[in-house]
Design an enzyme around this catalytic site. Structure first.
Site, PDB file in Angstrom:
ATOM      1  N   GLU A  23      -4.147   2.421  -1.090  1.00  0.00           N
ATOM      2  CA  GLU A  23      -4.236   1.557   0.260  1.00  0.00           C
ATOM      3  C   GLU A  23      -3.216   1.454   0.990  1.00  0.00           C
ATOM      4  OE1 GLU A  23      -7.120  -0.531   0.514  1.00  0.00           O
ATOM      5  OE2 GLU A  23      -6.120  -1.820   1.990  1.00  0.00           O
TER       6      GLU A  23
ATOM      7  N   SER B  12      -0.717   2.584  -4.678  1.00  0.00           N
ATOM      8  CA  SER B  12      -1.977   2.575  -4.566  1.00  0.00           C
ATOM      9  C   SER B  12      -2.411   3.545  -3.200  1.00  0.00           C
ATOM     10  CB  SER B  12      -2.358   1.125  -4.103  1.00  0.00           C
ATOM     11  OG  SER B  12      -3.870   1.000  -3.387  1.00  0.00           O
TER      12      SER B  12
ATOM     13  N   GLN C 236      -7.603  -4.019 -16.160  1.00  0.00           N
ATOM     14  CA  GLN C 236      -8.476  -3.127 -16.456  1.00  0.00           C
ATOM     15  C   GLN C 236      -7.396  -1.887 -17.023  1.00  0.00           C
ATOM     16  OE1 GLN C 236     -11.560  -0.496 -14.001  1.00  0.00           O
ATOM     17  NE2 GLN C 236      -9.575  -0.050 -13.231  1.00  0.00           N
ATOM     18  N   ASP C 237      -6.654  -1.367 -16.244  1.00  0.00           N
ATOM     19  CA  ASP C 237      -6.024  -0.363 -16.607  1.00  0.00           C
ATOM     20  C   ASP C 237      -4.837  -0.696 -17.885  1.00  0.00           C
ATOM     21  OD1 ASP C 237      -7.020   0.693 -14.351  1.00  0.00           O
ATOM     22  OD2 ASP C 237      -4.995   1.130 -13.240  1.00  0.00           O
TER      23      ASP C 237
ATOM     24  N   ARG D 187     -13.772  -3.157 -15.322  1.00  0.00           N
ATOM     25  CA  ARG D 187     -13.309  -3.580 -13.975  1.00  0.00           C
ATOM     26  C   ARG D 187     -13.681  -4.769 -13.771  1.00  0.00           C
ATOM     27  NH1 ARG D 187      -9.957  -2.394  -9.878  1.00  0.00           N
ATOM     28  NH2 ARG D 187     -10.858  -1.070  -8.102  1.00  0.00           N
TER      29      ARG D 187
ATOM     30  N   LYS E 245       2.632  -3.069  -1.587  1.00  0.00           N
ATOM     31  CA  LYS E 245       2.498  -1.760  -2.506  1.00  0.00           C
ATOM     32  C   LYS E 245       3.753  -0.864  -2.132  1.00  0.00           C
ATOM     33  CE  LYS E 245      -0.164  -2.567  -6.165  1.00  0.00           C
ATOM     34  NZ  LYS E 245       0.469  -2.220  -7.386  1.00  0.00           N
TER      35      LYS E 245
ATOM     36  N   HIS F 262     -10.186   3.347  -8.882  1.00  0.00           N
ATOM     37  CA  HIS F 262     -10.598   3.782 -10.218  1.00  0.00           C
ATOM     38  C   HIS F 262     -11.278   2.657 -10.901  1.00  0.00           C
ATOM     39  CE1 HIS F 262      -6.413   3.000 -10.609  1.00  0.00           C
ATOM     40  NE2 HIS F 262      -6.619   2.372 -11.711  1.00  0.00           N
TER      41      HIS F 262
ATOM     42  N   TYR G 249      -1.755  -6.779   0.741  1.00  0.00           N
ATOM     43  CA  TYR G 249      -1.690  -5.857  -0.538  1.00  0.00           C
ATOM     44  C   TYR G 249      -0.953  -4.583  -0.303  1.00  0.00           C
ATOM     45  CZ  TYR G 249      -3.406  -2.988  -4.423  1.00  0.00           C
ATOM     46  OH  TYR G 249      -3.396  -2.142  -5.529  1.00  0.00           O
TER      47      TYR G 249
HETATM   48  P1  NAP Z   1      -6.340  -5.853 -12.586  1.00  0.00           P
HETATM   49  O1  NAP Z   1      -7.570  -5.420 -13.292  1.00  0.00           O
HETATM   50  O2  NAP Z   1      -6.706  -6.642 -11.192  1.00  0.00           O
HETATM   51  O3  NAP Z   1      -5.148  -6.160 -13.165  1.00  0.00           O
HETATM   52  C1  NAP Z   1      -4.113  -6.911 -12.771  1.00  0.00           C
HETATM   53  C2  NAP Z   1      -3.043  -7.355 -13.852  1.00  0.00           C
HETATM   54  O4  NAP Z   1      -1.898  -8.008 -13.207  1.00  0.00           O
HETATM   55  C3  NAP Z   1      -3.697  -8.394 -14.759  1.00  0.00           C
HETATM   56  O5  NAP Z   1      -3.418  -8.136 -16.060  1.00  0.00           O
HETATM   57  C4  NAP Z   1      -2.997  -9.846 -14.128  1.00  0.00           C
HETATM   58  O6  NAP Z   1      -2.989 -10.677 -14.966  1.00  0.00           O
HETATM   59  C5  NAP Z   1      -1.624  -9.250 -13.830  1.00  0.00           C
HETATM   60  N1  NAP Z   1      -1.003 -10.133 -12.883  1.00  0.00           N
HETATM   61  C6  NAP Z   1      -1.374 -10.570 -11.839  1.00  0.00           C
HETATM   62  N2  NAP Z   1      -0.584 -11.491 -11.330  1.00  0.00           N
HETATM   63  C7  NAP Z   1       0.572 -11.354 -12.139  1.00  0.00           C
HETATM   64  C8  NAP Z   1       1.632 -11.969 -12.024  1.00  0.00           C
HETATM   65  N3  NAP Z   1       2.129 -12.976 -11.103  1.00  0.00           N
HETATM   66  N4  NAP Z   1       2.675 -11.836 -13.133  1.00  0.00           N
HETATM   67  C9  NAP Z   1       2.323 -10.812 -14.222  1.00  0.00           C
HETATM   68  N5  NAP Z   1       1.126 -10.307 -14.310  1.00  0.00           N
HETATM   69  C10 NAP Z   1       0.293 -10.298 -13.075  1.00  0.00           C
HETATM   70  O7  NAP Z   1      -5.751  -4.358 -11.999  1.00  0.00           O
HETATM   71  P2  NAP Z   1      -6.261  -2.953 -12.534  1.00  0.00           P
HETATM   72  O8  NAP Z   1      -7.205  -2.517 -11.689  1.00  0.00           O
HETATM   73  O9  NAP Z   1      -5.827  -2.767 -13.839  1.00  0.00           O
HETATM   74  O10 NAP Z   1      -4.726  -2.195 -11.594  1.00  0.00           O
HETATM   75  C11 NAP Z   1      -3.453  -1.988 -12.426  1.00  0.00           C
HETATM   76  C12 NAP Z   1      -2.525  -1.787 -11.383  1.00  0.00           C
HETATM   77  O11 NAP Z   1      -2.749  -0.560 -10.569  1.00  0.00           O
HETATM   78  C13 NAP Z   1      -2.453  -2.949 -10.349  1.00  0.00           C
HETATM   79  O12 NAP Z   1      -0.883  -2.880  -9.981  1.00  0.00           O
HETATM   80  C14 NAP Z   1      -3.146  -2.392  -8.942  1.00  0.00           C
HETATM   81  O13 NAP Z   1      -2.806  -3.078  -7.839  1.00  0.00           O
HETATM   82  C15 NAP Z   1      -2.919  -0.913  -9.085  1.00  0.00           C
HETATM   83  N6  NAP Z   1      -3.891  -0.113  -8.356  1.00  0.00           N
HETATM   84  C16 NAP Z   1      -5.057  -0.016  -8.780  1.00  0.00           C
HETATM   85  C17 NAP Z   1      -6.130   0.654  -8.429  1.00  0.00           C
HETATM   86  C18 NAP Z   1      -7.734   0.430  -9.047  1.00  0.00           C
HETATM   87  O14 NAP Z   1      -8.440   0.926  -8.239  1.00  0.00           O
HETATM   88  N7  NAP Z   1      -7.741  -0.089 -10.125  1.00  0.00           N
HETATM   89  C19 NAP Z   1      -5.841   1.730  -7.794  1.00  0.00           C
HETATM   90  C20 NAP Z   1      -4.486   1.585  -7.392  1.00  0.00           C
HETATM   91  C21 NAP Z   1      -3.460   0.981  -7.809  1.00  0.00           C
HETATM   92  P3  NAP Z   1      -4.282 -11.704 -15.357  1.00  0.00           P
HETATM   93  O15 NAP Z   1      -5.240 -11.140 -16.123  1.00  0.00           O
HETATM   94  O16 NAP Z   1      -3.718 -12.909 -16.013  1.00  0.00           O
HETATM   95  O17 NAP Z   1      -4.850 -12.037 -14.246  1.00  0.00           O
HETATM   96  O1  F7E Z   2     -13.566  -2.486  -2.201  1.00  0.00           O
HETATM   97  C1  F7E Z   2     -16.263  -2.965   0.437  1.00  0.00           C
HETATM   98  C2  F7E Z   2     -14.850  -3.462   0.835  1.00  0.00           C
HETATM   99  O2  F7E Z   2     -12.603  -4.375  -3.370  1.00  0.00           O
HETATM  100  C3  F7E Z   2     -14.004  -1.281  -1.713  1.00  0.00           C
HETATM  101  C4  F7E Z   2      -8.312  -2.443  -5.676  1.00  0.00           C
HETATM  102  O3  F7E Z   2      -8.424  -1.831  -6.998  1.00  0.00           O
HETATM  103  O4  F7E Z   2      -8.755  -0.186  -5.007  1.00  0.00           O
HETATM  104  C5  F7E Z   2      -9.051  -1.325  -4.672  1.00  0.00           C
HETATM  105  O5  F7E Z   2      -9.277  -1.874  -3.393  1.00  0.00           O
HETATM  106  C6  F7E Z   2     -14.734  -1.196  -0.401  1.00  0.00           C
HETATM  107  C7  F7E Z   2     -14.181  -1.985   0.648  1.00  0.00           C
HETATM  108  O6  F7E Z   2     -11.816  -2.129  -3.619  1.00  0.00           O
HETATM  109  C8  F7E Z   2     -17.891  -6.102  -0.747  1.00  0.00           C
HETATM  110  O7  F7E Z   2     -14.753  -3.815   2.277  1.00  0.00           O
HETATM  111  C9  F7E Z   2     -18.300  -4.190   0.695  1.00  0.00           C
HETATM  112  O8  F7E Z   2     -14.153  -1.167   1.724  1.00  0.00           O
HETATM  113  O9  F7E Z   2     -14.061  -2.548  -4.493  1.00  0.00           O
HETATM  114  P1  F7E Z   2     -13.185  -3.066  -3.491  1.00  0.00           P
HETATM  115  P2  F7E Z   2     -10.551  -1.867  -2.466  1.00  0.00           P
HETATM  116  O10 F7E Z   2     -10.504  -3.029  -1.503  1.00  0.00           O
HETATM  117  O11 F7E Z   2     -10.594  -0.317  -2.119  1.00  0.00           O
HETATM  118  C10 F7E Z   2      -7.534   0.126  -4.042  1.00  0.00           C
HETATM  119  C11 F7E Z   2      -7.006   1.610  -4.093  1.00  0.00           C
HETATM  120  C12 F7E Z   2      -6.671  -0.898  -4.859  1.00  0.00           C
HETATM  121  O12 F7E Z   2      -5.192  -0.560  -5.211  1.00  0.00           O
HETATM  122  C13 F7E Z   2      -6.788  -2.109  -5.169  1.00  0.00           C
HETATM  123  O13 F7E Z   2      -6.005  -2.782  -6.022  1.00  0.00           O
HETATM  124  O14 F7E Z   2     -15.945  -1.979  -0.573  1.00  0.00           O
HETATM  125  N1  F7E Z   2     -17.119  -3.807   0.172  1.00  0.00           N
HETATM  126  N2  F7E Z   2     -19.028  -5.224   0.160  1.00  0.00           N
HETATM  127  C14 F7E Z   2     -16.742  -5.021  -0.818  1.00  0.00           C
HETATM  128  N3  F7E Z   2     -15.837  -5.176  -1.658  1.00  0.00           N
HETATM  129  C15 F7E Z   2     -15.961  -6.196  -2.456  1.00  0.00           C
HETATM  130  N4  F7E Z   2     -14.720  -6.615  -3.195  1.00  0.00           N
HETATM  131  N5  F7E Z   2     -17.016  -7.053  -2.556  1.00  0.00           N
HETATM  132  C16 F7E Z   2     -17.987  -6.942  -1.841  1.00  0.00           C
HETATM  133  O15 F7E Z   2     -18.736  -7.835  -1.813  1.00  0.00           O
END
Ligand code: NAP
Ligand code: F7E
Length: 347
Positions: free
Chosen positions: A134, A132, A14-15, A190, A159, A185, A155
């Site tokens: 998290e 993150s 996504q990002d 997503r 991080k 985000h 995770y």
């Molecule tokens: P995402 O959609 O899950 O994308 C993760 C990316 O990492 C994908 O391009 C995936 O490739 C790649 N990847 C996974 N395993 C890998 C490996 N072994 N080697 C190289 N690349 C690998 O995540 P996102 O939401 O864009 O988030 C971007 C970053 O911000 C991540 O590090 C996430 O942990 C962090 N983050 C996200 C959030 C959020 O809410 N979105 C918040 C805080 C921090 P494939 O497409 O091949 O799977």
């Molecule tokens: O869950 C609850 C679940 O998987 C949010 C990643 O981008 O943000 C993300 O992590 C909440 C949790 O995000 C379902 O238990 C209920 O409390 O969308 P999520 P996350 O775990 O907050 C952080 C900041 C990152 O860094 C991560 O990479 O929703 N929940 N029912 C569920 N969650 C999922 N996935 N599926 C359900 O059915």
């Protein structure tokens, strides 16, 4: 003036896709690192990496092969967005998560250190670590750069390791290495197994009559949800700052999962109580009960602010999913290329 070169790990996520779009709009030469997959994994970025573009995709993995790419490309900026990013899945693959999400950052940081020491890289090369919220885990909200970290998932622990390594390399080797501590985000891009997208997509399918229920786990968790497009702008601003530092990025508003789902069903004029089911299997061994970011620092120092609020985010995601689900109902074989087509890509 020569174009700035950026490497993005996690470019297919996504990002990564929003950051590519942003950097290209700023005139960067963008190099993305992608994993070999048995099925197409570049749908989110196809519009920006057609054969005529002056941007590049390279095979690599955070577990292997990154050093040589960094030495060959000689980037000005490296954005480490790659990760095993799913919190619940990290309990199933804790060692792999530690390797990719944690050690992956060290592999890059140490490649930069060696590159600078051996005169291969410019000493000014900048590193961004996708940290993150998290990492705060069970810490009481609101959480800021000064709050204690209490991660409760593999995770979150991975991080936190990467976060501290980024700071250690910044201090020890005077490297430009910064952390963005981003709260949740979301966007139309997503991944489906995150809760917001699961809710918006499934609710749209219920609206169109192709699905009859939505099954979720814990509805009471509180999250501070922003828009990915706003957050990649913050990521870029963090690396343009005159010194390396760490910044929380958040909206400062939180809602329960139930509130998000209710808002989506209300927007689609559907009865939430009629369609939503509970299944324990979606719960995690440890839950993070409440994340709420205090982003005063980035607002003050970098003048960043979000442009999309909770209601706008819900509407944006539902509108996009409704359009997509209608499209695949009419031409299912084209589904995977939908977003690329809309962005003017070749496929
Ligand atoms: P995402 O959609 O899950 O994308 C993760 C990316 O990492 C994908 O391009 C995936 O490739 C790649 N990847 C996974 N395993 C890998 C490996 N072994 N080697 C190289 N690349 C690998 O995540 P996102 O939401 O864009 O988030 C971007 C970053 O911000 C991540 O590090 C996430 O942990 C962090 N983050 C996200 C959030 C959020 O809410 N979105 C918040 C805080 C921090 P494939 O497409 O091949 O799977
Ligand atoms: O869950 C609850 C679940 O998987 C949010 C990643 O981008 O943000 C993300 O992590 C909440 C949790 O995000 C379902 O238990 C209920 O409390 O969308 P999520 P996350 O775990 O907050 C952080 C900041 C990152 O860094 C991560 O990479 O929703 N929940 N029912 C569920 N969650 C999922 N996935 N599926 C359900 O059915």
């Amino acid at each position: 003036m020569a174009k700035k070169k950026a490497i993005i790990t996690g470019i297919t996520g996504q990002d990564g896709s929003y950051l590519s779009e942003w950097l290209l709009s700023k005139g960067y030469e963008v190099h993305g690192i992608i994993r070999r997959a048995s099925s197409l994994n570049t749908a989110r970025i196809d519009p920006y990496f057609d054969p005529e573009s002056k941007n590049f995709l390279h095979y690599g993995d955070l577990a292997d092969g990154i050093d040589n790419l960094i030495f060959e490309i000689k980037p000005d900026e490296i954005y480490n967005l790659g990760a095993m990013s799913h919190v619940k899945v990290s309990f199933d693959v804790p060692v792999y998560t530690g390797d990719v999400t944690g050690l992956g950052a060290t592999r890059i940081l140490d490649a930069i250190r060696r590159g600078i020491e051996n005169g291969i890289l410019d000493p000014g090369v900048k590193y961004y670590q996708a940290s993150s919220s998290e990492m705060f885990g069970t810490t009481e909200p609101p959480q800021s750069e000064n709050s204690p970290f209490n991660p409760v998932s593999p995770y979150g622990c991975a991080k936190l390791y990467a976060y501290h390594m980024t700071r250690a390399y910044r201090k020890g080797y005077k490297m430009f290495a910064s952390n963005g501590i981003l709260f949740n985000h979301e966007s139309p891009r997503r991944g489906f197994n995150f809760v917001t997208k699961k809710i918006t997509k499934t609710a749209c399918r219920i609206k169109l009559g192709v699905q009859d229920s939505l099954t979720l786990g814990n509805l009471s968790a509180l999250r501070d949800w922003g828009f990915s497009g706003d957050y990649v702008r913050a990521i870029w601003m963090i690396l343009q700052h005159n010194e390396p530092d760490d910044f929380v990025v958040s909206t400062g508003e939180y809602h329960t999962v139930k509130e998000f789902a209710e808002k989506v069903f209300e927007y689609l004029d559907l009865d939430f109580g009629k369609y939503v089911r509970y299944d324990k299997s979606y719960e995690r061994p440890n839950e993070v009960p409440a994340l709420l970011g205090d982003s005063s620092k980035i607002k003050k120092v970098l003048k960043w602010k979000p442009t999309v609020d909770f209601n706008m985010l819900v509407k944006m995601m539902v509108d996009a999913d409704l359009e997509y689900e209608k499209f695949i109902l009419n031409s299912p074989s084209q589904a995977i290329f939908f977003d690329a087509k809309k962005k003017g890509g070749k496929k």
